[in-house]
Scaffold this motif. Structure first.
Motif, PDB file in Angstrom:
ATOM      1  N   ASP A 286       0.808  -1.218   0.000  1.00  0.00           N
ATOM      2  CA  ASP A 286       0.000   0.000   0.000  1.00  0.00           C
ATOM      3  C   ASP A 286       0.846   1.275   0.000  1.00  0.00           C
ATOM      4  OD1 ASP A 286      -1.590   2.251   1.370  1.00  0.00           O
ATOM      5  OD2 ASP A 286      -3.155   0.760   1.049  1.00  0.00           O
ATOM      6  N   GLY A 287       1.820   1.369   0.912  1.00  0.00           N
ATOM      7  CA  GLY A 287       2.615   2.589   1.034  1.00  0.00           C
ATOM      8  C   GLY A 287       3.363   2.935  -0.233  1.00  0.00           C
ATOM      9  N   ALA A 288       3.954   1.920  -0.872  1.00  0.00           N
ATOM     10  CA  ALA A 288       4.699   2.169  -2.105  1.00  0.00           C
ATOM     11  C   ALA A 288       3.788   2.677  -3.211  1.00  0.00           C
ATOM     12  CB  ALA A 288       5.412   0.899  -2.545  1.00  0.00           C
ATOM     13  N   VAL A 289       2.551   2.151  -3.257  1.00  0.00           N
ATOM     14  CA  VAL A 289       1.625   2.599  -4.295  1.00  0.00           C
ATOM     15  C   VAL A 289       1.103   4.001  -3.981  1.00  0.00           C
ATOM     16  CG1 VAL A 289      -0.505   2.072  -5.529  1.00  0.00           C
ATOM     17  CG2 VAL A 289       1.030   0.224  -4.862  1.00  0.00           C
ATOM     18  N   GLN A 290       0.960   4.330  -2.701  1.00  0.00           N
ATOM     19  CA  GLN A 290       0.625   5.720  -2.359  1.00  0.00           C
ATOM     20  C   GLN A 290       1.677   6.664  -2.927  1.00  0.00           C
ATOM     21  OE1 GLN A 290      -0.615   6.814   1.628  1.00  0.00           O
ATOM     22  NE2 GLN A 290      -1.168   4.689   2.084  1.00  0.00           N
ATOM     23  N   ALA A 291       2.944   6.277  -2.806  1.00  0.00           N
ATOM     24  CA  ALA A 291       4.025   7.113  -3.334  1.00  0.00           C
ATOM     25  C   ALA A 291       4.004   7.156  -4.857  1.00  0.00           C
ATOM     26  CB  ALA A 291       5.369   6.586  -2.840  1.00  0.00           C
ATOM     27  N   ALA A 292       3.830   5.993  -5.477  1.00  0.00           N
ATOM     28  CA  ALA A 292       3.886   5.899  -6.943  1.00  0.00           C
ATOM     29  C   ALA A 292       2.722   6.599  -7.620  1.00  0.00           C
ATOM     30  CB  ALA A 292       3.905   4.429  -7.361  1.00  0.00           C
ATOM     31  N   SER A 293       1.579   6.697  -6.948  1.00  0.00           N
ATOM     32  CA  SER A 293       0.354   7.201  -7.576  1.00  0.00           C
ATOM     33  C   SER A 293       0.144   8.701  -7.421  1.00  0.00           C
ATOM     34  CB  SER A 293      -0.855   6.482  -6.965  1.00  0.00           C
ATOM     35  OG  SER A 293      -1.009   6.839  -5.598  1.00  0.00           O
ATOM     36  N   GLY A 294       1.048   9.398  -6.734  1.00  0.00           N
ATOM     37  CA  GLY A 294       0.855  10.825  -6.506  1.00  0.00           C
ATOM     38  C   GLY A 294       0.095  11.142  -5.230  1.00  0.00           C
ATOM     39  N   MET A 295      -0.376  10.108  -4.544  1.00  0.00           N
ATOM     40  CA  MET A 295      -1.192  10.328  -3.356  1.00  0.00           C
ATOM     41  C   MET A 295      -0.416  11.057  -2.253  1.00  0.00           C
ATOM     42  SD  MET A 295      -3.370   7.421  -1.311  1.00  0.00           S
ATOM     43  CE  MET A 295      -4.279   6.965  -2.796  1.00  0.00           C
ATOM     44  N   MET A 296       0.824  10.648  -2.032  1.00  0.00           N
ATOM     45  CA  MET A 296       1.611  11.277  -0.965  1.00  0.00           C
ATOM     46  C   MET A 296       1.913  12.737  -1.269  1.00  0.00           C
ATOM     47  SD  MET A 296       4.290   8.309   0.261  1.00  0.00           S
ATOM     48  CE  MET A 296       5.190   9.495   1.287  1.00  0.00           C
ATOM     49  N   ALA A 297       2.018  13.086  -2.541  1.00  0.00           N
ATOM     50  CA  ALA A 297       2.318  14.465  -2.921  1.00  0.00           C
ATOM     51  C   ALA A 297       1.184  15.415  -2.577  1.00  0.00           C
ATOM     52  CB  ALA A 297       2.624  14.546  -4.415  1.00  0.00           C
ATOM     53  N   ASN A 298       0.011  14.855  -2.260  1.00  0.00           N
ATOM     54  CA  ASN A 298      -1.128  15.687  -1.880  1.00  0.00           C
ATOM     55  C   ASN A 298      -1.606  15.385  -0.462  1.00  0.00           C
ATOM     56  OD1 ASN A 298      -2.205  17.406  -4.276  1.00  0.00           O
ATOM     57  ND2 ASN A 298      -1.591  15.458  -5.174  1.00  0.00           N
ATOM     58  N   ASN A 299      -0.728  14.784   0.332  1.00  0.00           N
ATOM     59  CA  ASN A 299      -1.073  14.472   1.717  1.00  0.00           C
ATOM     60  C   ASN A 299       0.064  14.924   2.619  1.00  0.00           C
ATOM     61  OD1 ASN A 299      -2.878  13.260   3.653  1.00  0.00           O
ATOM     62  ND2 ASN A 299      -1.314  11.691   3.927  1.00  0.00           N
ATOM     63  N   GLY A 300      -0.281  15.777   3.576  1.00  0.00           N
ATOM     64  CA  GLY A 300       0.723  16.358   4.448  1.00  0.00           C
ATOM     65  C   GLY A 300       0.679  17.874   4.358  1.00  0.00           C
ATOM     66  N   SER A 301       1.632  18.504   4.990  1.00  0.00           N
ATOM     67  CA  SER A 301       1.703  19.964   4.996  1.00  0.00           C
ATOM     68  C   SER A 301       3.067  20.412   4.484  1.00  0.00           C
ATOM     69  CB  SER A 301       1.488  20.492   6.411  1.00  0.00           C
ATOM     70  OG  SER A 301       2.565  20.089   7.256  1.00  0.00           O
ATOM     71  N   ILE A 302       3.218  21.713   4.317  1.00  0.00           N
ATOM     72  CA  ILE A 302       4.515  22.250   3.898  1.00  0.00           C
ATOM     73  C   ILE A 302       5.579  21.876   4.915  1.00  0.00           C
ATOM     74  CG2 ILE A 302       5.816  24.338   3.413  1.00  0.00           C
ATOM     75  CD1 ILE A 302       3.787  23.605   1.262  1.00  0.00           C
TER      76      ILE A 302
ATOM     77  N   GLN B  18      -8.436  17.598 -12.085  1.00  0.00           N
ATOM     78  CA  GLN B  18      -7.924  18.970 -12.022  1.00  0.00           C
ATOM     79  C   GLN B  18      -6.596  19.111 -12.756  1.00  0.00           C
ATOM     80  OE1 GLN B  18      -8.303  19.508  -7.584  1.00  0.00           O
ATOM     81  NE2 GLN B  18      -9.128  21.473  -8.232  1.00  0.00           N
ATOM     82  N   TYR B  19      -5.745  18.084 -12.618  1.00  0.00           N
ATOM     83  CA  TYR B  19      -4.456  18.158 -13.308  1.00  0.00           C
ATOM     84  C   TYR B  19      -4.611  17.957 -14.816  1.00  0.00           C
ATOM     85  CZ  TYR B  19      -0.060  16.754 -15.319  1.00  0.00           C
ATOM     86  OH  TYR B  19       1.024  16.652 -16.158  1.00  0.00           O
ATOM     87  N   LEU B  20      -5.326  16.926 -15.204  1.00  0.00           N
ATOM     88  CA  LEU B  20      -5.420  16.577 -16.622  1.00  0.00           C
ATOM     89  C   LEU B  20      -6.177  17.622 -17.434  1.00  0.00           C
ATOM     90  CD1 LEU B  20      -6.176  12.773 -16.173  1.00  0.00           C
ATOM     91  CD2 LEU B  20      -4.044  13.780 -17.022  1.00  0.00           C
ATOM     92  N   VAL B  21      -7.137  18.296 -16.802  1.00  0.00           N
ATOM     93  CA  VAL B  21      -7.932  19.299 -17.515  1.00  0.00           C
ATOM     94  C   VAL B  21      -7.367  20.706 -17.326  1.00  0.00           C
ATOM     95  CG1 VAL B  21     -10.217  20.355 -17.722  1.00  0.00           C
ATOM     96  CG2 VAL B  21     -10.016  17.893 -17.330  1.00  0.00           C
ATOM     97  N   ASP B  22      -7.013  21.030 -16.062  1.00  0.00           N
ATOM     98  CA  ASP B  22      -6.614  22.401 -15.739  1.00  0.00           C
ATOM     99  C   ASP B  22      -5.118  22.603 -15.559  1.00  0.00           C
ATOM    100  OD1 ASP B  22      -9.348  22.939 -15.616  1.00  0.00           O
ATOM    101  OD2 ASP B  22      -9.447  22.507 -13.470  1.00  0.00           O
ATOM    102  N   GLY B  23      -4.370  21.494 -15.434  1.00  0.00           N
ATOM    103  CA  GLY B  23      -2.948  21.623 -15.143  1.00  0.00           C
ATOM    104  C   GLY B  23      -2.659  21.910 -13.691  1.00  0.00           C
ATOM    105  N   ASN B  24      -3.669  21.777 -12.832  1.00  0.00           N
ATOM    106  CA  ASN B  24      -3.514  22.036 -11.397  1.00  0.00           C
ATOM    107  C   ASN B  24      -2.973  20.785 -10.715  1.00  0.00           C
ATOM    108  OD1 ASN B  24      -3.765  22.517  -8.668  1.00  0.00           O
ATOM    109  ND2 ASN B  24      -5.878  23.233  -8.766  1.00  0.00           N
ATOM    110  N   MET B  25      -1.766  20.876 -10.164  1.00  0.00           N
ATOM    111  CA  MET B  25      -1.100  19.710  -9.587  1.00  0.00           C
ATOM    112  C   MET B  25      -1.433  19.506  -8.120  1.00  0.00           C
ATOM    113  SD  MET B  25       2.643  19.934 -11.412  1.00  0.00           S
ATOM    114  CE  MET B  25       3.223  18.487 -10.534  1.00  0.00           C
ATOM    115  N   GLY B  26      -2.309  20.311  -7.557  1.00  0.00           N
ATOM    116  CA  GLY B  26      -2.634  20.152  -6.140  1.00  0.00           C
ATOM    117  C   GLY B  26      -1.483  20.612  -5.279  1.00  0.00           C
TER     118      GLY B  26
END
Length: 406
Positions: A143-159, A217-225
């Motif tokens: 699970d954790g590796a796929v969270q990383a591979a799928s972009g999920m981690m890039a939108n989870n957490g804070s600065i 949002q990314y595919l249509v608007d280019g918004n990467m979250g």
């Protein structure tokens, strides 16, 4: 009346989380699920993955949660006699489910072509990390590796924290529901066409379906979250987490009427007409000021009281609860998703586990039996296949079949 999958036989070769939970969803709707496990060691989740006091009995809590209502056959698939038994089961089965890594199923001789040759109407579901074909088809995945591979981690957490994985297993569980959905669809199709079907379910794909709106949002608007912490992709200051007098609440107030309700409840209804806060754009521009105002107000009452007070205005809000607190909420008790499950054989255990995420007016999901002990049903399954006592004893003596511990 009958449950949806009464009379459906599932041969479940899977281990760990995703595919076993898919089979459990079928069992909760009446399917007869035979779980094939290696003799002596069984599913990894029994004792070797997540900590549990019951692991010493090969019945760790996570295993129990993934394997409600199944029967267990301990079988060495590397032995030709074990494979022969597997194929005898497959001949009269409706579904074969596995999560062998790419290449393993071929070495075992349990690939779709081999299975279809003995049962052309079989629904065959392969669950893997990255799919049955492609450059990563043979790669291992959790699970954790796929969270990383799928972009999920890039939108989870804070600065401040940087990318983070979740504390639970969303990819595994979404993969499980996707596999159960795919199998249900294939069984329905078979009713219409008389044909079996090969199903390729990938954890990576399931992770993207969890993020469908974000990928849109990314595919249509280019918004990467990005990393928003507990705030919202809407950037609205009224959609955030706030500390109260005794804990925290998460509020998703995105509509004008939501905000008007908040202002009314904190005793400042006139703020909805204040130029600083009268529109979404104004509130975003004056985000820091509004957040400070709300933070001060929320400290004056408890999290549970704010939940009740603002819900009365239609505001989506909830106290941030622990798992223990969430499991005791009246709504969950009313819904019945936490199901009483029959006690496993020989255990003194009052067992409640998560069932299915829906109810029905009749013949809905229910636990028909407990999670199985390792090899608990080996003898009865082999007897039903025509093996007599001496044949079973010989298979056990040679390590091809395991029997339940005395």
């Amino acid at each position: 009346m009958a449950q949806a999958f009464d009379g459906i036989k599932v041969i479940d070769f899977s281990q760990v989380l995703a595919a076993p939970f898919a089979a459990t969803q079928l069992a909760l709707l009446g399917a007869d699920v035979i779980k094939i496990e290696p003799p002596g060691i069984g599913d990894q989740m029994r004792n070797r993955m997540l900590p549990s006091p019951l692991a010493e009995h090969d019945m760790a809590s996570a295993f129990l949660a993934m394997n409600i209502g199944k029967r267990s056959l301990a079988l060495d698939l590397k032995d030709p006699r074990g494979k022969e038994i597997a194929f005898k089961l497959i001949e009269t089965a409706d579904v074969v489910l596995h999560n062998f890594r790419g290449g393993v199923v071929d070495r075992l001789g349990l690939d779709y072509a081999a299975v279809k040759a003995v049962n052309p109407k079989i629904v065959y579901c392969a669950v893997t990390g990255f799919g049955g074909e492609g450059p990563k088809a043979r790669d291992a995945a959790y699970d954790g590796a796929v969270q990383a591979a799928s972009g999920m981690m890039a939108n989870n957490g804070s600065i401040d924290s940087g990318p983070m994985r979740t504390g639970y297993f969303p990819v595994d569980m979404m993969t499980a529901i996707s596999a159960a959905y795919a199998i249900a669809g294939a069984l329905f199709r078979r009713e219409r066409t008389g044909e079996g079907q090969y199903l390729d379910v990938a954890m990576l794909d399931a992770a993207l379906t969890l993020q469908a709106s974000g990928f849109g949002q990314y595919l249509v608007d280019g918004n990467m979250g990005g990393l928003f912490g507990n705030s919202s992709a809407t950037k609205m200051p009224t959609a955030d987490c706030f500390q109260t007098g005794d804990g925290a609440v998460l509020m998703s107030a995105t509509q004008q009427n939501h905000v008007a309700g908040i202002f009314s409840e904190i005793g400042q209804p006139e703020l909805i007409d204040d130029a600083r806060f009268s529109s979404i754009a104004a509130r975003i521009e004056n985000r820091a000021e509004l957040r400070a105002l709300l933070s001060e107000a929320f400290k004056k009452d408890s999290a549970e009281n704010w939940e009740v007070r603002l819900a009365a205005h239609g505001v989506p809000i909830a106290k941030v609860r622990s798992v223990a607190e969430a499991s005791e909420t009246p709504q969950l008790t009313h819904r019945g998703v936490l199901q009483k499950v029959p006690t496993p054989t020989g255990m003194d255990l009052d067992l409640t586990l998560v069932g299915s995420a829906f109810t029905a007016d009749s013949d809905g999901p229910a636990a028909s039996g407990p999670p199985p002990l390792l090899a608990e049903h080996s003898a009865e399954i082999l007897t039903a296949l025509g093996y007599d006592g001496s044949a079973v004893d010989a298979l056990v003596a040679d390590g091809v079949v395991g029997l339940v511990k005395a």
